[in-house]
Enzyme design. Structure first.
Site, PDB file in Angstrom:
ATOM      1  N   HIS A 144       0.868  -1.172   0.000  1.00 40.87           N
ATOM      2  CA  HIS A 144       0.000   0.000   0.000  1.00 40.87           C
ATOM      3  C   HIS A 144       0.912   1.232   0.000  1.00 40.87           C
ATOM      4  CE1 HIS A 144      -2.920   2.883   1.677  1.00 40.87           C
ATOM      5  NE2 HIS A 144      -3.878   2.016   1.394  1.00 40.87           N
TER       6      HIS A 144
ATOM      7  N   ASP B  74       2.689  -4.694   7.897  1.00 43.15           N
ATOM      8  CA  ASP B  74       1.406  -4.007   7.686  1.00 43.15           C
ATOM      9  C   ASP B  74       0.306  -5.050   7.879  1.00 43.15           C
ATOM     10  OD1 ASP B  74      -0.917  -2.919   6.700  1.00 43.15           O
ATOM     11  OD2 ASP B  74      -0.151  -2.591   4.661  1.00 43.15           O
TER      12      ASP B  74
ATOM     13  N   GLN C  64      -4.930  -5.456   6.763  1.00 46.67           N
ATOM     14  CA  GLN C  64      -5.896  -6.335   6.120  1.00 46.67           C
ATOM     15  C   GLN C  64      -5.942  -7.713   6.755  1.00 46.67           C
ATOM     16  OE1 GLN C  64      -8.060  -5.321   3.933  1.00 46.67           O
ATOM     17  NE2 GLN C  64      -7.191  -3.296   3.478  1.00 46.67           N
TER      18      GLN C  64
ATOM     19  N   LYS D 259     -11.003  -0.667  10.075  1.00 48.11           N
ATOM     20  CA  LYS D 259     -11.185  -1.870   9.262  1.00 48.11           C
ATOM     21  C   LYS D 259     -11.534  -3.070  10.137  1.00 48.11           C
ATOM     22  CE  LYS D 259      -7.702  -0.394   5.872  1.00 48.11           C
ATOM     23  NZ  LYS D 259      -8.451   0.345   4.884  1.00 48.11           N
TER      24      LYS D 259
ATOM     25  N   CYS E 241      -4.913   2.633  -3.647  1.00 46.21           N
ATOM     26  CA  CYS E 241      -3.680   3.133  -3.007  1.00 46.21           C
ATOM     27  C   CYS E 241      -2.532   2.139  -3.136  1.00 46.21           C
ATOM     28  CB  CYS E 241      -3.900   3.498  -1.548  1.00 46.21           C
ATOM     29  SG  CYS E 241      -5.192   4.728  -1.321  1.00 46.21           S
TER      30      CYS E 241
END
Lengths: 195, 424
Positions: free
Chosen positions: B137, B214, B217, B240, B380
């Site tokens: 991202h 990261d 997600q 999220k 993104c």
């Protein structure tokens, strides 16, 4: 709360035949640039100048939210003896959604061979149309002048898509302005040299 | 606990018509909808307890501070980062992007000599390497790319396989003795592919590099144990994972946070401040939390973490796998290509796809007219789109509230797109 989406009827109204047709085979597009790819940022674009006597310039337009992008190339014939400046040639390279592609195509049809003043008037009227939130514009002369571009009235209801329709027009305005200002600087330099 | 349609009752927003159709929300990778428990917690806080935290001595300030710190410990528990005191390894930020910028800026400050000797383990100099992947991202790529420009370090990247999965088994070649930082995605927000981080962590630690993961997600969809994964830092956002917007997290191993210099300066992160000499800063996590905190949002995030743990992340993963299988059928439609793994193994239910000959903006408009919310654009993550030879794509993504009927509705809509735009 405003409804910024659409039902089936709205969908048909937004994607009118004129738009779908123009998007499939847009006028003024040159080169064979595949969608995306490493050159998609426009760095690799080179459009040959056809009219050496003209002032040529390019403007790269990019819509970062969806990746619509176009490089608009203009060649402006400077008005002689106080006559108007003419858009001698306007072509573009790029890719994007059907709204942006169709708008570029119709814009080219409308301004190719026209005076710069007329093109700027059209651009101003088209912006008014796009800012009308679906209501359209009342000025009948402007409606007539915009012609096929009036089909984008349906798009003006959708804030998320207005930028798509304006992309080509913004590029036309920017590249014409750049061509003229470059020309003026050049003219001035030549005159100063002679003096 | 088996997750079934009844969970939708906790999400009143889902019960609405959009353009004459029952709304189908398939954009949880952008932001998840919020259960009543979270909405009520935020409302209750403003109704009863609202005050700033870590300052003031009145009753409301005390209640707010207790609730804020309790929320921090619940967030820590969700990701397997519970410390001796609870949430001391969790820094509250304005979001995942802010967390990653905080970290990259702090590394930059260390590179300028700030933070003293202890912070030199974060310092970068010309010739050092920072490794990312082509699936990042922009919020991972850009902070660390800028860090490289500031310090003279070199940015390198993991390549991807044809499905867009990070080629983790190339770690021994990509990560070298010069590598100081490895910042990679755990799950791509485009392909949905889960990165096999084991070989990456092993190799990074072998050469003394720090691993930044990261987990934006992965936290909402999979059981996550940051301690077991042995990563050094991790970043994600609350919104999220069914929490409010405006709050996110930086996880850092305690000894690392203790050595890390601050990146943002102001109130509530300083012990002693003077006009004529440097300030002394507080211990982490407060050192990284300058200014008034997003208290209500953080309390909502803590409730979201508890809510997910009550559901059980194994159950969440299992439920969403079934939905993912439904979404992946979109790849069987004429002219539709999935950007990412086409089978449900080692992926989540985030499914990006390209409809040949139709720009994603047009696809999005068409399915929206049928009440279906998907994301269109580059999400993104432009480099991973270039990997697939595209500028943009369409992305459907799952949440706990999605049903097989949702995936059927999407398939039905997408199957009409190419005909509508006259390319089939």
């Amino acid at each position: 709360m405003a409804d910024f989406g659409m039902d089936d009827e709205d969908l048909e109204q937004m994607y009118q035949e004129v738009i779908l047709d123009a998007a499939r085979d847009p006028h003024g597009r040159v080169g064979d640039q595949a969608d995306g790819g490493e050159d998609s940022d426009g760095d690799g674009v080179t459009i040959r100048v056809e009219h050496e006597a003209c002032l040529a310039a390019e403007s790269h337009q990019f819509n970062p939210t969806c990746g619509d992008q176009a490089t608009i190339h203009v060649e402006v014939a400077p008005g002689e003896q106080g006559g108007p400046d003419l858009i001698q040639r306007i072509v573009w390279q790029g890719s994007g959604c059907s709204i942006s592609q169709a708008s570029l195509s119709i814009m080219v049809d409308l301004v190719q061979g026209q005076t710069v003043d007329h093109a700027m008037d059209l651009a101003a009227d088209f912006r008014k149309l796009m800012e009308s939130r679906g209501a359209g514009i009342e000025d009948e002369k402007a409606q007539d002048a915009l012609g096929d571009a009036m089909v984008f009235q349906g798009v003006s209801k959708y804030p998320m898509r207005i930028k798509c329709a304006l992309l080509g027009w913004e590029g036309m305005k920017a590249s014409v302005a750049q061509a003229l200002s470059a020309g003026r600087v050049g003219d001035k330099a030549v005159k100063e040299e002679q003096a | 606990m088996v997750i079934d349609d009844s969970i939708r009752q906790q999400f009143p927003i889902l019960d609405q018509q959009v353009h004459g159709h029952p709304m189908v929300y398939l954009d949880s990778a952008a932001t998840a909808q919020k259960p009543l428990a979270v909405i009520d917690a935020v409302r209750d806080f403003y109704l009863k307890d609202n005050a700033g935290v870590h300052r003031g001595a009145h009753e409301l300030a005390a209640r707010s501070t207790m609730a804020f710190e309790h929320a921090r410990s619940r967030v820590a528990a969700l990701v397997g980062a519970e410390g001796q005191e609870g949430g001391e390894e969790i820094v509250v930020t304005a979001g995942a992007t802010a967390a990653l910028n905080l970290l990259a800026t702090a590394f930059g400050n260390a590179s300028l000599g700030r933070g003293g000797k202890a912070a030199q383990r974060f310092a970068l100099k010309p010739g050092d390497e920072v490794v990312v992947s082509k699936a990042e991202h922009h919020s991972v790529l850009l902070p660390f790319q800028e860090l490289c420009y500031r310090t003279g370090a070199v940015l390198k990247s993991f390549d991807l396989d044809p499905d867009g999965r990070v080629l983790a088994d190339t770690a021994d070649q990509v990560i070298t003795e010069r590598t100081k930082v490895v910042a990679v995605t755990h799950v791509s927000n485009v392909t949905g592919a889960i990165t096999d981080i084991k070989p990456i962590v092993r190799r990074a630690h072998q050469v003394g590099a720090l691993v930044v993961l990261d987990v934006c997600q992965s936290v909402p969809h999979l059981p996550i144990d940051l301690h077991a994964m042995d990563v050094d830092f991790a970043a994600w956002s609350a919104h999220k994972m069914y929490g409010p917007t405006g709050v996110g997290f930086l996880y850092g191993r305690r000894e690392l946070l203790e050595a890390l210099p601050p990146a943002s300066f102001g109130g509530s992160m300083v012990e002693l401040a003077y006009l004529d000499r440097p300030a002394s800063y507080m211990d982490p996590p407060a050192r990284f939390e300058a200014g008034t905190q997003p208290v209500a949002q953080m309390i909502g995030a803590g409730v979201a973490a508890d809510w997910l743990m009550d559901l059980g992340m194994e159950n969440v993963a299992e439920h969403e796998k079934a939905i993912a299988i439904g979404l992946l059928r979109v790849g069987e439609l004429d002219g539709v290509r999935i950007l990412g793994p086409t089978t449900p193994e080692d992926r989540i239910g985030t499914v990006a796809f390209d409809v040949q000959g139709v720009h994603p903006h047009d696809v999005g408009q068409y399915v929206d007219s049928r009440g279906i919310a998907i994301r269109v654009g580059h999400h993104c993550a432009q480099p991973v789109h270039r990997h697939f030879g595209l500028m943009a794509s369409n992305r459907a993504s799952t949440g706990v509230y999605n049903t097989v009927a949702d995936t059927d509705a999407l398939l039905d809509a997408v199957s009409g797109v190419r005909r509508f735009f006259r390319v089939a």
